[in-house]
Design a protein around this motif. Structure first.
Motif, mmCIF file in Angstrom:
data_model
loop_
_atom_site.group_PDB
_atom_site.id
_atom_site.type_symbol
_atom_site.label_atom_id
_atom_site.label_comp_id
_atom_site.label_asym_id
_atom_site.label_seq_id
_atom_site.Cartn_x
_atom_site.Cartn_y
_atom_site.Cartn_z
ATOM 1 N N SER A 142 1.513 -1.018 0.349
ATOM 2 C CA SER A 142 0.056 -0.054 -0.627
ATOM 3 C C SER A 142 0.746 1.014 -0.082
ATOM 4 O O SER A 142 1.511 1.548 0.624
ATOM 5 C CB SER A 142 -0.940 0.426 1.301
ATOM 6 N N PHE A 144 0.579 5.351 0.090
ATOM 7 C CA PHE A 144 -0.496 6.737 0.661
ATOM 8 C C PHE A 144 0.526 7.608 -0.018
ATOM 9 O O PHE A 144 0.832 8.043 0.105
ATOM 10 C CB PHE A 144 -0.259 6.840 1.782
ATOM 11 N N THR A 145 -0.485 8.582 -0.997
ATOM 12 C CA THR A 145 -0.191 9.757 -1.108
ATOM 13 C C THR A 145 -1.535 10.937 -0.584
ATOM 14 O O THR A 145 -2.948 11.533 -1.124
ATOM 15 C CB THR A 145 -1.144 10.080 -2.699
ATOM 16 N N GLY A 146 -1.429 11.457 0.555
ATOM 17 C CA GLY A 146 -2.519 12.647 1.005
ATOM 18 C C GLY A 146 -3.486 11.054 1.765
ATOM 19 O O GLY A 146 -3.276 10.139 2.518
ATOM 20 N N ASP A 147 -4.789 11.377 1.427
ATOM 21 C CA ASP A 147 -5.782 10.623 2.000
ATOM 22 C C ASP A 147 -5.869 9.587 1.572
ATOM 23 O O ASP A 147 -6.324 9.134 1.323
ATOM 24 C CB ASP A 147 -6.447 11.316 2.348
ATOM 25 N N HIS A 148 -5.380 9.372 0.034
ATOM 26 C CA HIS A 148 -5.073 8.259 -1.185
ATOM 27 C C HIS A 148 -4.539 6.730 -0.452
ATOM 28 O O HIS A 148 -3.241 7.243 -1.127
ATOM 29 C CB HIS A 148 -5.452 9.255 -2.456
ATOM 30 N N ARG A 149 -5.345 5.965 -1.505
ATOM 31 C CA ARG A 149 -4.483 5.051 -1.276
ATOM 32 C C ARG A 149 -4.394 4.065 -1.597
ATOM 33 O O ARG A 149 -5.492 3.964 -2.950
ATOM 34 C CB ARG A 149 -4.846 3.764 0.401
#
Length: 724
Positions: A142, A144-149
């Protein structure tokens, strides 16, 4: 007049408050019952299946059956497919977008003909038409880019083995892994060759019939072969190049019906077998009384109408899916033998996959269409059979009633039989009542009919104060002081409780025969004090008799003698401890109600009996006791209800072992104690959580039934003796 009006208003107000309180109490009880029933009912609900998406997979070749394997990652967001050209394609299930493609290195004009994903692992093994066996591992990470997984797939090649190429067609592949080893087997006609991780050349297994299916048990290091003639063979593969056939068993209804599918459930103990007539059965190794072991059919499942093509097992529990040649698939749970889902596809699936979290299923048609289903299956292991019937659990020699909610491994098979808990509840109550009821009733009879009023004013409040003792204190004393003490003086205790009543009765008979001039000096109602030295002497005699028996007849070790001679194990916290400890909690209730009832018998009845020449004892037994029998019965039933619901004494003073044995030398586990023990380990909404609510409902039902029967009996007794 104003006074009368106010009194009338107050009476109506008081009546309204009392009625409202009674109504509110009924509503509260019904509300509690409704809440408990609501929590327990889902135990009988089935699984729910819903379609999530359908994906049309573009083919890399013109061959419409080019996809050899499908699977999905844990979150069910990514689907992967292995094609015969070696491409491993990853697609997002939400929008069917292809994320990435990796390639398993193949030679020119080489194609994958069979592939399999190892159980509970994203490791795959495939065999090619050039005889090569390739092992690979798919990993998901996994990011994560900010709140995006984002889930990133990877493919790692683990090994490539080359075996001799033959013209004999490959019938299938089986693959299994452990933390330290991997096993792969390939079947060709009546021959299977297999590798372990450390092997460089294959080992061969040769059978007498064509191999139609295979399953590897990595823990036992065994291969099970399903044959075309209806037999199933187990082979020991622990020794490289020296496989040994363990046994051959008839797995189908008759010879000639092929075993078409095999799959081990989680834990590698239960084997699910499917044949070409659609029968599905569960097998495991069973130990017999002579010490021998063999594979035995332990249960049969709902039958399909056509040949079983595939079986896949859940990674989380004892569920599995079977699919047949007509496109029908069924979801079962092995332990409960429940058919949870039956669904008809428009095609016969060529591949199927069970989601790692057991919350989804994926099916692949021969034309490359993938159907993705969401599965909601919260309580597959619970039904009437598992809760109240005998079940043949894994590694058990026979069916039985067993409670064991948790285990030390993820592949543990939960056992939720409530019968041992109901049995333990009744057993604890029985032994408590055997101690409490006679003492309480006879004590109340003496206090109300024979004791001097001054003694009564001391004894009755003292016994009533006993009811205020916290049950946790009684349990603490019983568990930490009484249990070790009784272990050391067990035979002496049995001798004392056996001889004490006999010696007391003997003393009373002798006292009654003494001349009146000897007994008259004793003040009426105080004769009980003469019993104190008799009581002490009786206890001493009983102790000495018990000590002599233990020393001279039992070898000085009662526990060892019980086990060696009678095969009985002695538990320090046993039914005797429970009987004594719970008697202290129950006896004050029975004593108080019984004593009040006996004291309330009209004096004209006793006076008339005495006037007719009856003795005080005859009057008490034949007049007072029958007249108060309804209330005495109610007292016993109230004490019974108190014993049924007791928690802390049972929890602290017994071993809490859920066994079914009437022996006084071992313990038990009751419904109420089980709730206290298990509730910290029960996740909200889980099967254990709801079974504990069902246990509470059973306590309600038991209490309600007992009280109802008690009221019926009480009313009949009341009518019978009302004329007195």
């Amino acid at each position: 007049m104003n006074f009368l009006n106010r009194r009338h208003i107050y009476d109506r107000l008081a009546s309204g408050i009392i009625a409202a309180g009674g109504f509110a109490l009924i509503v509260i009880i019904l509300g509690m019952m409704g809440f408990i029933i609501k929590q327990a009912l889902p135990l009988w609900s089935g699984a729910e299946l819903s379609t999530v998406s359908a994906i049309e997979l573009a083919q890399d070749t013109n061959d419409k059956s080019a996809i050899k394997l499908i699977g999905q990652e844990e979150q069910r967001e990514i689907l992967f497919a292995l094609t015969d050209s070696g491409a491993v394609r990853f697609m997002r299930t939400s929008d069917q977008k292809e994320l990435q493609t990796f390639h398993i290195p193949l030679h020119k004009d080489e194609h994958i003909i069979h592939a399999m994903e190892a159980f509970a692992s994203h490791r795959i093994a495939c065999v090619t038409d050039q005889g090569r066996i390739i092992e690979a591992e798919i990993k998901f990470s996994s990011q994560f880019t900010g709140d995006h997984r984002s889930i990133i797939p990877e493919l790692h090649i683990l090994s490539v083995r080359t075996s001799s190429k033959t013209k004999t067609p490959v019938r299938g592949i089986s693959y299994a892994v452990t933390a330290s080893d991997a096993y792969v087997a390939v079947a060709k006609e009546n021959t299977a060759y297999y590798y372990k991780s450390s092997d460089t050349v294959p080992s061969l297994v040769v059978t007498d019939a064509v191999i139609r299916s295979m399953a590897i048990n990595p823990l036992r290091e065994e291969i099970v072969l399903g044959l075309e003639d209806g037999h199933m063979e187990r082979w020991d593969i622990r020794e490289t190049n020296a496989p040994t056939r363990i046994e051959s068993v008839a797995a189908t209804a008759q010879n000639g019906i092929a075993v078409t599918a095999l799959a081990y459930l989680i834990g590698d103990i239960s084997l699910i077998v499917g044949d070409e007539e659609g029968r599905v059965s569960g097998w495991m190794e069973v130990k017999h009384t002579d010490g021998s072991k063999n594979f035995a059919r332990i249960r049969d499942f709902d039958r399909h109408e056509s040949s079983i093509q595939a079986i896949t097992a859940s990674w989380r529990n004892k569920c599995f899916v079977t699919a047949d040649g007509r496109g029908v698939f069924k979801l079962f749970h092995s332990t409960s033998n429940r058919l949870l889902v039956e669904h008809k596809l428009s095609y016969a699936p060529s591949q199927l996959s069970y989601a790692p979290k057991a919350d989804g299923l994926v099916f692949l048609s021969g034309e490359g269409r993938v159907e993705n289903f969401a599965l909601h299956n919260p309580h597959p292991e619970s039904n009437w059979q598992t809760l109240f019937g005998e079940v043949w659990y894994e590694s058990y020699d026979a069916p039985g009633y067993t409670w064991q909610s948790t285990g030390g491994t993820d592949d543990f098979e939960p056992k939720f039989s409530l019968i041992p808990l109901i049995f333990g509840t009744l057993k604890a109550t029985l032994y408590a009542m055997l101690f409490a009821a006679p003492l309480a009733i006879l004590g109340a009879l003496y206090t109300s009919q024979f004791a001097h009023p001054r003694i009564r004013t001391i004894v009755k409040p003292t016994v009533e104060i006993m009811a205020a003792l916290p049950s946790v204190v009684i349990g603490f004393i019983a568990g930490l002081w009484l249990a070790p003490l009784l272990k050391n003086v067990l035979i002496e205790f049995i001798a004392v409780i056996t001889l004490l009543p006999l010696l007391i009765i003997l003393f009373v008979l002798l006292f009654d025969k003494l001349p009146k001039k000897w007994t008259n000096p004793f003040r009426h109602g105080y004769e009980v004090f003469l019993m104190l030295p008799v009581l002490a002497i009786s206890i001493w005699i009983g102790y000495m008799v018990g000590y002599w028996i233990e020393t001279n007849m039992l070898g000085g070790d009662v526990q060892n003698w019980l086990y060696q001679t009678l095969g009985i194990r002695y538990d320090q916290r046993n039914s005797i401890i429970i009987g004594i400890a719970m008697a202290f909690a129950v006896m004050p209730i029975i004593f108080t109600i019984t004593e009040d009832a006996l004291s309330s018998v009209p004096k004209h009845l006793t006076s008339a009996s005495l006037a007719l020449g009856a003795t005080r004892w005859q009057t008490a037994i034949k007049v007072v006791l029958p007249a108060a029998s309804a209330a005495i019965f109610s007292a016993v039933m109230i004490g019974f209800g108190r014993a049924v619901g007791e928690t802390m004494i049972v929890l602290m003073a017994t071993g809490n072992t859920p066994i079914m044995d009437w022996s006084i030398f071992n313990g038990m586990r009751t419904l109420s104690a089980n709730i206290a023990v298990e509730i910290p380990e029960a996740p909200e909404g889980g099967t254990l959580y709801r079974v504990l609510f069902l246990s509470g409902l059973l306590l309600f039902v038991i209490t309600f039934v007992v009280n109802t029967l008690a009221e019926i009996v009480r009313q009949r007794l009341r009518k019978k003796y009302a004329s007195m």
